[in-house]
Design a protein around this motif. Structure first.
Motif, PDB file in Angstrom:
ATOM      1  N   SER A  41       0.511   4.130  -3.742  1.00 41.79           N
ATOM      2  CA  SER A  41       0.290   5.551  -2.871  1.00 41.79           C
ATOM      3  C   SER A  41       1.371   6.355  -3.816  1.00 41.79           C
ATOM      4  O   SER A  41       1.217   7.461  -3.472  1.00 41.79           O
ATOM      5  CB  SER A  41       0.172   5.342  -1.397  1.00 41.79           C
ATOM      6  OG  SER A  41      -0.573   4.534  -0.980  1.00 41.79           O
ATOM      7  N   LEU A  42       2.855   5.741  -4.251  1.00 41.10           N
ATOM      8  CA  LEU A  42       3.506   7.391  -5.107  1.00 41.10           C
ATOM      9  C   LEU A  42       2.986   7.697  -6.524  1.00 41.10           C
ATOM     10  O   LEU A  42       4.022   8.637  -7.042  1.00 41.10           O
ATOM     11  CB  LEU A  42       4.305   5.762  -5.813  1.00 41.10           C
ATOM     12  CG  LEU A  42       5.503   5.279  -3.821  1.00 41.10           C
ATOM     13  CD1 LEU A  42       6.704   5.232  -3.882  1.00 41.10           C
ATOM     14  CD2 LEU A  42       5.465   6.536  -2.491  1.00 41.10           C
ATOM     15  N   GLU A  43       1.623   7.086  -6.552  1.00 39.46           N
ATOM     16  CA  GLU A  43       1.033   7.458  -7.806  1.00 39.46           C
ATOM     17  C   GLU A  43      -0.166   8.243  -7.219  1.00 39.46           C
ATOM     18  O   GLU A  43      -0.507   8.591  -8.906  1.00 39.46           O
ATOM     19  CB  GLU A  43       1.201   6.315  -8.949  1.00 39.46           C
ATOM     20  CG  GLU A  43       1.310   6.032 -10.010  1.00 39.46           C
ATOM     21  CD  GLU A  43       1.629   4.621 -10.770  1.00 39.46           C
ATOM     22  OE1 GLU A  43       2.344   4.361 -11.864  1.00 39.46           O
ATOM     23  OE2 GLU A  43       0.010   4.352 -11.180  1.00 39.46           O
ATOM     24  N   ALA A  44       0.373   8.531  -5.953  1.00 35.31           N
ATOM     25  CA  ALA A  44      -0.463   9.447  -5.967  1.00 35.31           C
ATOM     26  C   ALA A  44      -1.070  10.501  -6.901  1.00 35.31           C
ATOM     27  O   ALA A  44      -0.215  11.651  -7.054  1.00 35.31           O
ATOM     28  CB  ALA A  44      -1.230   9.963  -4.483  1.00 35.31           C
ATOM     29  N   MET A  45      -2.451  11.207  -7.506  1.00 37.66           N
ATOM     30  CA  MET A  45      -2.727  12.233  -7.659  1.00 37.66           C
ATOM     31  C   MET A  45      -2.359  13.583  -7.410  1.00 37.66           C
ATOM     32  O   MET A  45      -2.648  13.740  -6.464  1.00 37.66           O
ATOM     33  CB  MET A  45      -4.251  11.734  -7.272  1.00 37.66           C
ATOM     34  CG  MET A  45      -5.231  11.018  -8.954  1.00 37.66           C
ATOM     35  SD  MET A  45      -4.601  10.774 -10.322  1.00 37.66           S
ATOM     36  CE  MET A  45      -5.494   9.737 -10.918  1.00 37.66           C
ATOM     37  N   GLY A  46      -1.262  14.184  -7.885  1.00 34.94           N
ATOM     38  CA  GLY A  46      -0.479  15.135  -7.702  1.00 34.94           C
ATOM     39  C   GLY A  46       0.733  15.355  -6.736  1.00 34.94           C
ATOM     40  O   GLY A  46       0.868  16.228  -6.152  1.00 34.94           O
ATOM     41  N   ALA A  47       1.210  14.082  -6.285  1.00 32.28           N
ATOM     42  CA  ALA A  47       1.292  14.483  -4.486  1.00 32.28           C
ATOM     43  C   ALA A  47       2.725  14.572  -5.220  1.00 32.28           C
ATOM     44  O   ALA A  47       3.942  15.054  -4.922  1.00 32.28           O
ATOM     45  CB  ALA A  47       1.253  12.862  -4.270  1.00 32.28           C
ATOM     46  N   LYS A  86       0.553  -0.974   0.260  1.00 31.25           N
ATOM     47  CA  LYS A  86      -0.009  -0.193  -0.056  1.00 31.25           C
ATOM     48  C   LYS A  86       0.588   1.416   0.251  1.00 31.25           C
ATOM     49  O   LYS A  86       0.724   1.918  -0.870  1.00 31.25           O
ATOM     50  CB  LYS A  86      -0.647  -0.282   0.975  1.00 31.25           C
ATOM     51  CG  LYS A  86      -2.475   1.068   1.692  1.00 31.25           C
ATOM     52  CD  LYS A  86      -3.296   0.584   2.565  1.00 31.25           C
ATOM     53  CE  LYS A  86      -3.955   1.591   2.960  1.00 31.25           C
ATOM     54  NZ  LYS A  86      -4.873   2.416   3.599  1.00 31.25           N
ATOM     55  N   PHE A  87       2.194   1.442   0.920  1.00 31.23           N
ATOM     56  CA  PHE A  87       3.203   1.741   0.519  1.00 31.23           C
ATOM     57  C   PHE A  87       3.698   2.739  -0.712  1.00 31.23           C
ATOM     58  O   PHE A  87       3.503   4.005  -0.719  1.00 31.23           O
ATOM     59  CB  PHE A  87       4.083   2.485   1.804  1.00 31.23           C
ATOM     60  CG  PHE A  87       5.369   3.215   1.625  1.00 31.23           C
ATOM     61  CD1 PHE A  87       4.685   3.814   3.057  1.00 31.23           C
ATOM     62  CD2 PHE A  87       6.369   2.888   0.885  1.00 31.23           C
ATOM     63  CE1 PHE A  87       5.617   5.299   2.972  1.00 31.23           C
ATOM     64  CE2 PHE A  87       6.980   4.406   1.220  1.00 31.23           C
ATOM     65  CZ  PHE A  87       6.805   5.124   2.194  1.00 31.23           C
ATOM     66  N   THR A  88       3.903   1.623  -1.219  1.00 31.55           N
ATOM     67  CA  THR A  88       4.789   2.037  -2.791  1.00 31.55           C
ATOM     68  C   THR A  88       3.293   2.369  -3.895  1.00 31.55           C
ATOM     69  O   THR A  88       3.877   2.989  -4.423  1.00 31.55           O
ATOM     70  CB  THR A  88       5.105   1.350  -2.928  1.00 31.55           C
ATOM     71  OG1 THR A  88       4.328  -0.042  -2.588  1.00 31.55           O
ATOM     72  CG2 THR A  88       6.797   0.735  -2.106  1.00 31.55           C
ATOM     73  N   GLU A 145      -1.244   6.525   4.401  1.00 33.44           N
ATOM     74  CA  GLU A 145      -1.187   7.902   5.320  1.00 33.44           C
ATOM     75  C   GLU A 145       0.824   8.366   4.685  1.00 33.44           C
ATOM     76  O   GLU A 145       0.771   9.734   4.731  1.00 33.44           O
ATOM     77  CB  GLU A 145      -1.267   8.180   6.850  1.00 33.44           C
ATOM     78  CG  GLU A 145      -1.440   9.312   6.924  1.00 33.44           C
ATOM     79  CD  GLU A 145      -2.150   9.387   7.873  1.00 33.44           C
ATOM     80  OE1 GLU A 145      -2.555  10.873   8.912  1.00 33.44           O
ATOM     81  OE2 GLU A 145      -2.600   8.538   9.286  1.00 33.44           O
ATOM     82  N   ARG A 146       1.470   7.112   5.204  1.00 29.53           N
ATOM     83  CA  ARG A 146       2.835   7.457   5.789  1.00 29.53           C
ATOM     84  C   ARG A 146       3.443   8.357   4.525  1.00 29.53           C
ATOM     85  O   ARG A 146       4.343   9.193   3.482  1.00 29.53           O
ATOM     86  CB  ARG A 146       3.710   6.350   6.365  1.00 29.53           C
ATOM     87  CG  ARG A 146       2.886   5.749   7.421  1.00 29.53           C
ATOM     88  CD  ARG A 146       4.014   5.475   7.572  1.00 29.53           C
ATOM     89  NE  ARG A 146       3.231   3.774   6.669  1.00 29.53           N
ATOM     90  CZ  ARG A 146       3.816   2.005   6.567  1.00 29.53           C
ATOM     91  NH1 ARG A 146       4.677   2.004   7.295  1.00 29.53           N
ATOM     92  NH2 ARG A 146       2.990   1.732   5.336  1.00 29.53           N
ATOM     93  N   ALA A 147       2.687   7.039   3.213  1.00 28.81           N
ATOM     94  CA  ALA A 147       3.731   8.078   2.031  1.00 28.81           C
ATOM     95  C   ALA A 147       2.704   9.125   1.419  1.00 28.81           C
ATOM     96  O   ALA A 147       3.786  10.278   0.999  1.00 28.81           O
ATOM     97  CB  ALA A 147       3.156   6.868   0.918  1.00 28.81           C
ATOM     98  N   ILE A 148       1.917   9.449   1.906  1.00 28.07           N
ATOM     99  CA  ILE A 148       1.647  10.759   1.482  1.00 28.07           C
ATOM    100  C   ILE A 148       1.845  12.414   1.881  1.00 28.07           C
ATOM    101  O   ILE A 148       2.114  12.868   1.431  1.00 28.07           O
ATOM    102  CB  ILE A 148      -0.370  10.304   1.876  1.00 28.07           C
ATOM    103  CG1 ILE A 148      -0.936   9.752   1.128  1.00 28.07           C
ATOM    104  CG2 ILE A 148      -1.100  12.026   0.972  1.00 28.07           C
ATOM    105  CD1 ILE A 148      -0.935   9.857  -0.190  1.00 28.07           C
ATOM    106  N   LYS A 149       2.295  11.551   3.047  1.00 25.59           N
ATOM    107  CA  LYS A 149       2.985  12.849   3.799  1.00 25.59           C
ATOM    108  C   LYS A 149       4.740  13.093   3.879  1.00 25.59           C
ATOM    109  O   LYS A 149       4.870  14.156   3.897  1.00 25.59           O
ATOM    110  CB  LYS A 149       2.357  12.366   4.962  1.00 25.59           C
ATOM    111  CG  LYS A 149       1.002  12.567   6.435  1.00 25.59           C
ATOM    112  CD  LYS A 149       1.677  12.596   7.915  1.00 25.59           C
ATOM    113  CE  LYS A 149       0.360  12.986   8.990  1.00 25.59           C
ATOM    114  NZ  LYS A 149       0.319  12.557  10.074  1.00 25.59           N
TER     115      LYS A 149
END
Length: 345
Positions: A108-114, A104-106, A319-323
């Motif tokens: 999240s690396l393609e999160a929109m606009g992140a 889930k962490f990696t 959440e850790r990746a987003i932060k």
């Protein structure tokens, strides 16, 4: 950019394949036997495609080092992921979005606009390549042995008058229907989701079945997206996200040091990957690119942040990746409005 150059754009994947084999060398020599390891490779073209062709060149190299690599080509990324999950593959090469179910962490690396651009992505990759980052790359029986860039994801439109968030309303967008983030974004702007996958989205865009599609620059020529863009369309110069590829392994089938050794090799080749991306972006004609006014860019930023936070709230993103990515964005550009808040995502 010529289609013949496409194999170069996936050379990093081949490097990772070679690196993946090397950590088992000592074990193979100690046991005086040939180790067999399967590597399932997603390639939209199949066994005759560039990704698979590059990985094949490493089979004799691996064999000399005591490892018999069983390379398997998959034109359907979903099937490759399912076979890996079922234990039929020791390792697999997937896009970051499809890899989310394994980490889930990696994922999240393609999160929109992140990740707005290359500088932020380089900082992110450098951070994740450090040994202390390994706990974030392990999820149960899986380890993400390598993450490497595919480039910024741009909106491709058949009509360049569609130049704002508001004008996306009612438009048909080729959307990866298995990706909750993409579906959420398209619906958020009031556009219509046209379910697609990596194998057919380009065709839908090129033949006019949809009004817009999204893809990195490295796909522009190989997937003939210029057919959809011409004569009245454009590629919007705004990064919706940043595509990546990930090598995932079954931890119990490789030495404990395997993942870090792959990451060490991958980070050494990062400049090669970015050169390929830069070349692809430079070879899209200047008159095809469409730069957004600052106010429209700000609207896209706000829209993507809303989508990103809603997905985080729903548990889609880690959440850790987003932060972490917010911290990197603010390190690069402290003037961003979101950086006024120390906490948050």
């Amino acid at each position: 950019m010529k289609s013949a150059n496409l194999p170069q754009r996936v050379a990093v994947a081949a490097a990772l394949c070679a690196s993946l084999a090397l950590p088992s060398l000592g074990q193979a020599q100690a046991q005086n036997e040939i180790l067999e390891r399967s590597f399932c490779v997603f390639d939209p073209v199949g066994a005759n495609g560039p990704l698979f062709a590059i990985t094949k060149t490493f089979q004799p190299v691996a064999l000399k080092n005591g490892i018999k690599l069983d390379l398997r080509a998959y034109t359907d990324e979903k099937v490759a992921a399912e076979d890996f999950k079922a234990g039929q593959c020791d390792a697999v090469l997937l896009t970051g979005t499809r890899a989310r179910e394994f980490n889930k962490f990696t994922g999240s690396l393609e999160a929109m606009g992140a990740v707005p651009g290359e500088e932020e992505m380089r900082l992110l990759y450098n951070t994740l390549s450090q040994p202390k980052a390994r706990p974030f790359l392990i999820d149960g029986p899986y380890e993400v042995a390598g993450v490497f860039p595919g480039g910024a994801i741009y909106l491709h439109t058949r009509d360049r008058s569609i130049d704002s968030v508001e004008k996306l309303q009612g438009k048909r967008i080729a959307t990866l229907d298995y990706d909750q983030a993409s579906v959420r974004m398209v619906r958020h702007v009031g556009a219509s989701v046209v379910g697609s996958n990596s194998a057919n989205f380009a065709g839908k865009f090129n033949n006019g079945s949809v009004d817009l599609a999204y893809a990195p620059a490295v796909a522009y020529t190989p997937l003939e997206l210029y057919k959809g863009v011409q004569p009245n369309g454009a590629v919007v110069k705004y990064a919706l996200g940043y595509m990546n590829f990930q090598v995932i392994i079954h931890r119990d089938r490789f030495p404990d040091s395997a993942g870090q050794m792959v990451r060490d090799q991958a980070i050494k080749r990062i400049d090669e990957a970015y050169d390929i991306i830069a070349q692809a972006e430079a070879e899209i004609p200047k008159d095809v690119w469409m730069n957004l006014p600052q106010e429209d860019t700000a609207e896209y930023d706000k829209m993507l942040r809303k989508v990103r936070l809603s997905l985080l709230e729903d548990g889609v993103y880690d959440e850790r990746a987003i932060k972490l990515m917010k911290a990197i964005r603010c390190r690069v550009d402290a003037t961003r409005s979101e950086c006024a808040s120390v906490a948050g995502t």
